[in-house]
Each structure stands twice: as structure tokens, then as C-alpha cells.
Motif scaffolding. Structure first.
Motif, PDB file in Angstrom:
ATOM      1  N   TYR A  25      -1.251  14.638   4.781  1.00 49.27           N
ATOM      2  CA  TYR A  25       0.100  15.245   4.180  1.00 49.27           C
ATOM      3  C   TYR A  25       0.819  13.959   3.795  1.00 49.27           C
ATOM      4  O   TYR A  25       1.404  14.143   2.417  1.00 49.27           O
ATOM      5  CB  TYR A  25       0.821  15.186   5.674  1.00 49.27           C
ATOM      6  CG  TYR A  25       2.305  15.597   5.505  1.00 49.27           C
ATOM      7  CD1 TYR A  25       2.833  16.933   5.078  1.00 49.27           C
ATOM      8  CD2 TYR A  25       3.257  14.638   5.765  1.00 49.27           C
ATOM      9  CE1 TYR A  25       4.259  17.048   5.051  1.00 49.27           C
ATOM     10  CE2 TYR A  25       4.687  14.914   5.473  1.00 49.27           C
ATOM     11  CZ  TYR A  25       5.100  16.087   5.063  1.00 49.27           C
ATOM     12  OH  TYR A  25       6.460  16.424   4.978  1.00 49.27           O
ATOM     13  N   LEU A  26       0.558  12.739   4.105  1.00 45.57           N
ATOM     14  CA  LEU A  26       1.183  11.298   3.361  1.00 45.57           C
ATOM     15  C   LEU A  26       0.787  11.268   2.103  1.00 45.57           C
ATOM     16  O   LEU A  26       1.338  10.867   1.121  1.00 45.57           O
ATOM     17  CB  LEU A  26       1.095  10.278   4.353  1.00 45.57           C
ATOM     18  CG  LEU A  26       2.280  10.170   5.184  1.00 45.57           C
ATOM     19  CD1 LEU A  26       1.990   8.822   5.968  1.00 45.57           C
ATOM     20  CD2 LEU A  26       3.465   9.718   4.479  1.00 45.57           C
TER      21      LEU A  26
ATOM     22  N   ALA B 254       0.777  -1.272   0.109  1.00 45.00           N
ATOM     23  CA  ALA B 254       0.095  -0.124  -0.028  1.00 45.00           C
ATOM     24  C   ALA B 254       0.756   1.193  -0.098  1.00 45.00           C
ATOM     25  O   ALA B 254       2.083   1.205  -0.062  1.00 45.00           O
ATOM     26  CB  ALA B 254      -0.988  -0.002   1.169  1.00 45.00           C
ATOM     27  N   ASP B 255       0.401   2.447  -0.094  1.00 40.95           N
ATOM     28  CA  ASP B 255       0.972   3.786   0.013  1.00 40.95           C
ATOM     29  C   ASP B 255       1.143   3.958   1.616  1.00 40.95           C
ATOM     30  O   ASP B 255       2.186   4.428   1.885  1.00 40.95           O
ATOM     31  CB  ASP B 255       0.325   4.564  -0.437  1.00 40.95           C
ATOM     32  CG  ASP B 255      -0.006   4.534  -2.112  1.00 40.95           C
ATOM     33  OD1 ASP B 255       1.036   4.157  -2.987  1.00 40.95           O
ATOM     34  OD2 ASP B 255      -0.851   5.122  -2.704  1.00 40.95           O
ATOM     35  N   ILE B 256       0.084   3.834   2.141  1.00 44.24           N
ATOM     36  CA  ILE B 256       0.277   4.125   3.693  1.00 44.24           C
ATOM     37  C   ILE B 256      -0.306   2.830   4.670  1.00 44.24           C
ATOM     38  O   ILE B 256      -1.257   2.504   3.976  1.00 44.24           O
ATOM     39  CB  ILE B 256      -0.745   5.398   3.884  1.00 44.24           C
ATOM     40  CG1 ILE B 256      -0.172   6.721   3.073  1.00 44.24           C
ATOM     41  CG2 ILE B 256      -0.756   5.743   5.458  1.00 44.24           C
ATOM     42  CD1 ILE B 256      -1.081   7.691   2.806  1.00 44.24           C
TER      43      ILE B 256
ATOM     44  N   ARG C  41      -9.445   8.079   6.521  1.00 41.46           N
ATOM     45  CA  ARG C  41     -10.530   8.577   5.403  1.00 41.46           C
ATOM     46  C   ARG C  41      -9.683   9.437   4.616  1.00 41.46           C
ATOM     47  O   ARG C  41     -10.118   9.494   3.484  1.00 41.46           O
ATOM     48  CB  ARG C  41     -11.617   8.989   6.285  1.00 41.46           C
ATOM     49  CG  ARG C  41     -12.809   9.615   5.570  1.00 41.46           C
ATOM     50  CD  ARG C  41     -13.805  10.192   6.400  1.00 41.46           C
ATOM     51  NE  ARG C  41     -14.872  11.078   5.413  1.00 41.46           N
ATOM     52  CZ  ARG C  41     -15.478  12.058   5.809  1.00 41.46           C
ATOM     53  NH1 ARG C  41     -16.024  11.994   6.963  1.00 41.46           N
ATOM     54  NH2 ARG C  41     -16.071  12.935   5.071  1.00 41.46           N
ATOM     55  N   ALA C  42      -9.064  10.443   5.446  1.00 39.88           N
ATOM     56  CA  ALA C  42      -8.607  11.627   4.664  1.00 39.88           C
ATOM     57  C   ALA C  42      -7.543  11.173   3.743  1.00 39.88           C
ATOM     58  O   ALA C  42      -7.535  11.649   2.609  1.00 39.88           O
ATOM     59  CB  ALA C  42      -7.861  12.690   5.939  1.00 39.88           C
ATOM     60  N   ALA C  43      -6.769  10.319   3.881  1.00 38.54           N
ATOM     61  CA  ALA C  43      -5.842   9.757   2.864  1.00 38.54           C
ATOM     62  C   ALA C  43      -6.533   9.004   1.620  1.00 38.54           C
ATOM     63  O   ALA C  43      -5.942   9.289   0.619  1.00 38.54           O
ATOM     64  CB  ALA C  43      -4.774   8.881   3.585  1.00 38.54           C
ATOM     65  N   ALA C  44      -7.370   8.227   2.100  1.00 40.94           N
ATOM     66  CA  ALA C  44      -8.098   7.543   0.949  1.00 40.94           C
ATOM     67  C   ALA C  44      -8.760   8.614   0.101  1.00 40.94           C
ATOM     68  O   ALA C  44      -8.848   8.326  -1.074  1.00 40.94           O
ATOM     69  CB  ALA C  44      -9.237   6.244   1.726  1.00 40.94           C
ATOM     70  N   GLU C  45      -9.613   9.435   0.702  1.00 38.70           N
ATOM     71  CA  GLU C  45     -10.046  10.439  -0.197  1.00 38.70           C
ATOM     72  C   GLU C  45      -9.247  11.474  -0.887  1.00 38.70           C
ATOM     73  O   GLU C  45      -9.843  11.828  -1.926  1.00 38.70           O
ATOM     74  CB  GLU C  45     -10.943  11.369   0.789  1.00 38.70           C
ATOM     75  CG  GLU C  45     -12.334  10.833   1.540  1.00 38.70           C
ATOM     76  CD  GLU C  45     -13.018  11.806   2.346  1.00 38.70           C
ATOM     77  OE1 GLU C  45     -14.027  11.366   2.688  1.00 38.70           O
ATOM     78  OE2 GLU C  45     -12.466  12.859   2.907  1.00 38.70           O
ATOM     79  N   ALA C  46      -8.053  11.406  -0.520  1.00 35.45           N
ATOM     80  CA  ALA C  46      -6.981  11.964  -1.206  1.00 35.45           C
ATOM     81  C   ALA C  46      -6.296  11.038  -2.427  1.00 35.45           C
ATOM     82  O   ALA C  46      -5.346  11.950  -3.320  1.00 35.45           O
ATOM     83  CB  ALA C  46      -6.012  12.729  -0.449  1.00 35.45           C
ATOM     84  N   GLY C  47      -6.771   9.948  -2.439  1.00 36.20           N
ATOM     85  CA  GLY C  47      -6.344   9.000  -3.684  1.00 36.20           C
ATOM     86  C   GLY C  47      -5.280   8.108  -3.360  1.00 36.20           C
ATOM     87  O   GLY C  47      -4.637   7.446  -4.130  1.00 36.20           O
ATOM     88  N   ALA C  48      -4.901   8.122  -2.017  1.00 42.27           N
ATOM     89  CA  ALA C  48      -3.875   6.923  -1.728  1.00 42.27           C
ATOM     90  C   ALA C  48      -4.464   5.805  -1.185  1.00 42.27           C
ATOM     91  O   ALA C  48      -5.523   5.546  -1.111  1.00 42.27           O
ATOM     92  CB  ALA C  48      -3.021   7.597  -0.343  1.00 42.27           C
ATOM     93  N   ASN C  49      -3.489   4.789  -1.331  1.00 41.07           N
ATOM     94  CA  ASN C  49      -4.055   3.432  -1.447  1.00 41.07           C
ATOM     95  C   ASN C  49      -3.540   3.136   0.318  1.00 41.07           C
ATOM     96  O   ASN C  49      -2.374   3.325   0.784  1.00 41.07           O
ATOM     97  CB  ASN C  49      -3.119   2.355  -2.309  1.00 41.07           C
ATOM     98  CG  ASN C  49      -3.429   0.932  -1.865  1.00 41.07           C
ATOM     99  OD1 ASN C  49      -4.285   0.535  -1.281  1.00 41.07           O
ATOM    100  ND2 ASN C  49      -2.495   0.124  -2.321  1.00 41.07           N
ATOM    101  N   VAL C  50      -4.556   2.751   1.135  1.00 42.33           N
ATOM    102  CA  VAL C  50      -4.505   2.991   2.417  1.00 42.33           C
ATOM    103  C   VAL C  50      -4.587   1.482   3.170  1.00 42.33           C
ATOM    104  O   VAL C  50      -5.808   0.780   2.643  1.00 42.33           O
ATOM    105  CB  VAL C  50      -5.359   4.000   3.168  1.00 42.33           C
ATOM    106  CG1 VAL C  50      -5.308   3.969   4.534  1.00 42.33           C
ATOM    107  CG2 VAL C  50      -4.876   5.090   2.484  1.00 42.33           C
ATOM    108  N   PHE C  51      -3.913   0.957   4.034  1.00 38.68           N
ATOM    109  CA  PHE C  51      -4.215  -0.164   4.855  1.00 38.68           C
ATOM    110  C   PHE C  51      -4.349   0.402   6.503  1.00 38.68           C
ATOM    111  O   PHE C  51      -3.495   1.111   6.924  1.00 38.68           O
ATOM    112  CB  PHE C  51      -3.087  -1.458   4.827  1.00 38.68           C
ATOM    113  CG  PHE C  51      -3.292  -2.091   3.399  1.00 38.68           C
ATOM    114  CD1 PHE C  51      -4.198  -2.107   2.595  1.00 38.68           C
ATOM    115  CD2 PHE C  51      -1.932  -2.857   3.233  1.00 38.68           C
ATOM    116  CE1 PHE C  51      -3.860  -2.731   1.326  1.00 38.68           C
ATOM    117  CE2 PHE C  51      -2.031  -3.503   1.999  1.00 38.68           C
ATOM    118  CZ  PHE C  51      -2.827  -3.472   0.950  1.00 38.68           C
ATOM    119  N   VAL C  52      -5.372  -0.537   7.080  1.00 37.78           N
ATOM    120  CA  VAL C  52      -5.382  -0.019   8.368  1.00 37.78           C
ATOM    121  C   VAL C  52      -5.179  -1.211   9.214  1.00 37.78           C
ATOM    122  O   VAL C  52      -6.138  -2.235   8.994  1.00 37.78           O
ATOM    123  CB  VAL C  52      -6.777   0.875   8.935  1.00 37.78           C
ATOM    124  CG1 VAL C  52      -6.707   1.117  10.454  1.00 37.78           C
ATOM    125  CG2 VAL C  52      -6.905   1.976   7.989  1.00 37.78           C
TER     126      VAL C  52
END
Length: 535
Positions: free
Chosen positions: A527-528, A23-25, A39-50
Motif C-alpha cells: 500500500y505504501l 527513504a520512502d518508507i 520485501r513487498a515494498a522493495a519489490e514494488a520499487g520503494a526505497n525502504v529502511f528497516v
């Protein structure tokens, strides 16, 4: 010699890894900060794992539903005045003794209002309408400042159930934008390249297998505090530790510090001791009944011991921790309902503008009146019971409060002295603000008690709720190494991070620990997502 919790465990080898994900983050923790970051990172287009250790449908989130912030659209709609950013930030820096990171706190002040509006977006209009603004409308009696410190009304209180529902709704929004949540997955260690850059997270899934979650842009530590780790608490909360005895219960309601420890094992630096916590180093009577109303307080010997109104009541409660072990009493008379309106907005207040809260208060006093000259146990919001006595004379109240005649005489002498100071309009003994000096003279009289015991912390007496200190970070929430330089690829937010609260949790409104977690979580996610490389 390092404490056991600070020692990095054996590295996880390649042959132990069942699967690698990319993932990106990667975010560790899906509480307030982690969910908002996702949510913020995903809405900004990043590929996110939690990665979240709790089960999806049984996730418990800290907080009682108060989200203290300023300048939201929601507040504007409820008639709550805007707050000047510079005044707000300067007040925060004064409270922390300038230990908090100014750019970080200013970022919070600038964006906490819009973050709250964003956070409640997935709620229905009916749910939004159910959110109550604390101490609104504010009483004209409410002091704007105490001892040079500000406090503001208007914190939204949505209750615990709706708060949890909002967290889950924000997680679903993150998933709709592509974020993937791995519940029942416990992070174990960080992966680092040879140059020290953090590149991923090793975690154990529900089936017992170890997976590697690689992060192209960075890992965010949002795994919460360390209040359930007694060894960390004893070592890092030095003021609170020195106020209690070895062997006493020294844990809180939060988490085990695993996120902070992973950052430490990766070369991160903890902010200096003594760390800050909600609770642990203060004790005060009246909690759950009269909140922060600054009535007369006396110790087990009947002696007044402090300015009961100093700088909002968490600071005012610090002297209580230094009193002899035994009862502490909040003493007031039949004028108490008017005196409630003189509270400053802060952690643990009694919200007299909330009809349910006011009714509970009135019922408690009525029950005490029905049982005059008897022991009545009043149960607070946390379910803890405390003595509440009522009597028609101060002499009878003294008999209920104190076993020995010497203490009763001392108490009655303190009442006489306090009343004289109230009419003098100058507190020669402790310097209390004259606006908040109310004589104890109108029957019936009340005493609300708690027990301060350095051997057995409990309730609002030396008991830790959560810790709010952590890893050293910079203004972008990058974790700093032993040389105070950023560790590439590693970020900390929420209660994993430091540089927010100095050595004492004290705020200008209730619920700011939740708001700052949500706001700075959102900011680090953005930011990320918007920065390909660390700066």
C-alpha cells in the motif's frame, strides 16, 4: 494521571543527531510483519529502511513454525480443500464479537494463501517438502463446527528452525531489491511535522549515536507486542490482571511495547480494554499431551466444571481460570488415541498426523503404564513438566490425584455422572456436544494435571505468551488519533496493531497470529509503495 509508559519522553533535539538518512518508507521491526512489509515494498520499487534492535545473526523470531492460512497453492498441492472466504470472515467476526475490523480481516482472508506461497519462495524444494500440513489428512471424526464456530485443518508446520531461516531468506530478498536493514538499531521516538504528520524515526545505533531516519511516504510500526512490559500488561489486559494477584509474574515471551508506545506518543489511540493475549485468562490440563482433545476435566475438589469442547479449546479453557487454586485434571481412558481424532484444529492441538508428535504421545502413555500407581512427570514441547498418572482402576487413580477421601468420592461420583450423560447422549450439566462425549470406563485410566494458581501463573495456566492487541488502525493500517482520524505518515501492523482479535485470542486454526502478521505486513508494504500520499 497517565501511566509512566504512556508519557512521551523529552523530545530529541537537532544537536543530538549524528546523521540523517532518507527513504520512502521506514519500518520499525524485522519480524514476521516487518520483514514481509520490507520485501513487498522493495519489490514494488520503494526505497525502504528497516530498523531492528536485535543483532543480524542472533535475531530471534516469535512462533513455533505454524503459519495458519487458507487457500494457498501449497495447500492445494497437499489436497487441502479450499475455504469459502465469506464463511471464514464471518467466523472470525463471531469469535471477536464483531470487534475486529471487517475490511482488514477480509483482506487477510483474501491474501493469506498467496502470501504464504510468496513467503516460502526462497526455500529449497527439499525444505518446502519438509513442511507438514497439520491434521492432514483430516479425520472424519473432526467436527466441522463447535457451538457455531468453524475450524479448518491444513496449517503448515515448518518448525522453528525453518521458520527463522525463511525470515532471514525473505530479508535477503528485500535487500536484493534495495531495502537496507539496520540491525542493532533501537527506535526511540517518531519525528512529526507541525501538522502532526509523522516524518521519520529517531533511533540509537550500536555505536551509541542517535540517527534520524526520514520517511517520505510513511513509517510502519512493526515492533511487536508488549508482553514483556508488566505495567502495560497489568493496565491493558484487564481480564487477565483481575484473575491474578498483584506481584505475580505477569509477563510473556514477546517484546516491550516500544512500537506501540511510540505510536501512542505521536497521538495514536489504543484499542479499548480488555486487550487480547495468548494466555493470561484461561487454564487447562492436558496441554502438550492430548492437545485440544475434549476429555473430562475436574478441579482440585474432583468436580467437573465446564463444557470441555466449547467452541475450540481456548474458549473451552476459560472456565478453568475461575476454579479454586490447585490442580486441574484431564481424565481419560485407554480409548484416548481414538479420541484424539475428534480434536478441532486450534492453538495448542496434538497433531496425530505428525509421526513424531504421535510417537511422543505414545511414549508418554507407555512410560505412565510402566509406572502405574506412581507419579510420572511428562515434559511438554515447551519443556515444562506436568503430572501424568496411570492406574488400573478409577479408585486407585482417585488416590493418586486427591489427598482427601471426600474429594476422591466426589471425583468417582463425577465419573459415574459423566458416563451416564455419555450414554444418554445429552449433557444436562454443561451442554457438551454429544459427538464428543466419551465415557471413562476402559482400563487403564489416566489423569494429566496442571496447577492453576492465581499467585503464580505458569504454562497454560494464566500465563501470558504474547499480546495481540494494539493501536487503533483503519483498513489501510493507518494509526488513528484521539478523534479516530488517520495520523498522516503512520502505520501499524503485526502485534503493534489492533482491530484483529477482539478481547480474546481464539482462532479457527493454529498459527493464525503469524499468518495475519505476514499477510497484513505485506499488504501495508504494498500500500505504501503504491501510494505517494496518504488518503
Amino acid at each position: 494521571m497517565k501511566a509512566a509508559w504512556a508519557v512521551k519522553p523529552k523530545d530529541i533535539s537537532a544537536d543530538q543527531i549524528a546523521c540523517t538518512h532518507y527513504a520512502d518508507i521506514v519500518i520499525i521491526g524485522a519480524g514476521h510483519a516487518g520483514t514481509c512489509a520490507a520485501r513487498a515494498a522493495a519489490e514494488a520499487g520503494a526505497n525502504v529502511f528497516v530498523l531492528e534492535q536485535q543483532e543480524r545473526d542472533k535475531q530471534w523470531v516469535l512462533g513455533i513454525g505454524e503459519i495458519g492460512h487458507i487457500n494457498s497453492r501449497w495447500q492445494q498441492e497437499h489436497g487441502i480443500p479450499a475455504v469459502d472466504i465469506d464463511t471464514f470472515v464471518n467466523d472470525w467476526q463471531l469469535r471477536t464479537g464483531n470487534r475486529s475490523l471487517f475490511p482488514l480481516i477480509k483482506t487477510y482472508a483474501l491474501h493469506c494463501g498467496e502470501t504464504f506461497d510468496w513467503f516460502i519462495e526462497p526455500l529449497t524444494q527439499k525444505e518446502k517438502d519438509s513442511i507438514h500440513p497439520v491434521l492432514t489428512p483430516a479425520s472424519p471424526n473432526m467436527p466441522e463446527t463447535l457451538n457455531g464456530l468453524h475450524a479448518w485443518s491444513g496449517t503448515p508446520n515448518m518448525g522453528m528452525a525453518l521458520q527463522t531461516k525463511a525470515i532471514k531468506a525473505n530479508q535477503r530478498l528485500a535487500e536484493e531489491h534495495g531495502a537496507v536493514f539496520f540491525f542493532s538499531t533501537r527506535a526511540m521516538q517518531l519525528e512529526q511535522a507541525t501538522d502532526g504528520r509523522v516524518t521519520g524515526v529517531f533511533a540509537r545505533s550500536a555505536d551509541g549515536n542517535i540517527h534520524l531516519y526520514r520517511a517520505a511516504r510513511g513509517v510502519i510500526l512493526a515492533a511487536g507486542d508488549y508482553s514483556r512490559n508488566a505495567e502495560m500488561c497489568r493496565y491493558l489486559l484487564t481480564e487477565a490482571a483481575d484473575l491474578t494477584e498483584e506481584g505475580s509474574d505477569f509477563t510473556g515471551h514477546g517484546w516491550d511495547g516500544s512500537g506501540i508506545r511510540m505510536g501512542l506518543w505521536a497521538g495514536g489511540r489504543l484499542e479499548p480494554r480488555s486487550h487480547a493475549a495468548m494466555g493470561g485468562n484461561y487454564s487447562f490440563p492436558g496441554f502438550g499431551l492430548i492437545g485440544s482433545t475434549p476429555v473430562l476435566r475436574v478441579n482440585k475438589h474432583g468436580k467437573r466444571y465446564s463444557d470441555e469442547a466449547f467452541g475450540t479449546h481456548i474458549l473451552a479453557a476459560l472456565p478453568g481460570a475461575h476454579q479454586p487454586n490447585g490442580a486441574l485434571w484431564a481424565v481419560f481412558d485407554d480409548d484416548i488415541q481414538r479420541q484424539l481424532t475428534f480434536q478441532s484444529p486450534c492453538h495448542g492441538l496434538m497433531d496425530y498426523t505428525d509421526a513424531k508428535e504421535l510417537k511422543r504421545f505414545e511414549n508418554a502413555l507407555e512410560d505412565a503404564k510402566k509406572h502405574k500407581n506412581q507419579i510420572v512427570l511428562d515434559k511438554d514441547r515447551a519443556g515444562e513438566s506436568r503430572p501424568l498418572y496411570c492406574a488400573d482402576t478409577l479408585e486407585k487413580l482417585a488416590e493418586l490425584m486427591f489427598e482427601h477421601e471426600t474429594e476422591r468420592r466426589t471425583f468417582l461420583g463425577e465419573i459415574k455422572r459423566y458416563n451416564e450423560l455419555c450414554y444418554q447422549k445429552h449433557d444436562d450439566d454443561f451442554g457438551k456436544d454429544p459427538r464428543l462425549m466419551n465415557p471413562v470406563e476402559k482400563a487403564p485410566f489416566y489423569a494429566s494435571g496442571t496447577v492453576k494458581d492465581s499467585h503464580r501463573p505458569g504454562g497454560q495456566s494464566l500465563k501470558i505468551l504474547v499480546t495481540v492487541s494494539g493501536l487503533e488502525i483503519n483498513e489501510n493500517q493507518q494509526v488513528l488519533n484521539r478523534d479516530f482520524e488517520p495520523i498522516l505518515g503512520l502505520y501499524a501492523t503485526g502485534n503493534c496493531s489492533g482491530r484483529r482479535f477482539g478481547t480474546q485470542y481464539t482462532t479457527s486454526m493454529p498459527g493464525q497470529s503469524i499468518s495475519i502478521a505476514q499477510t497484513l505486513g505485506r499488504e501495508v508494504g504494498l500500500y505504501l509503495a503504491q501510494n505517494q500520499e496518504d488518503k
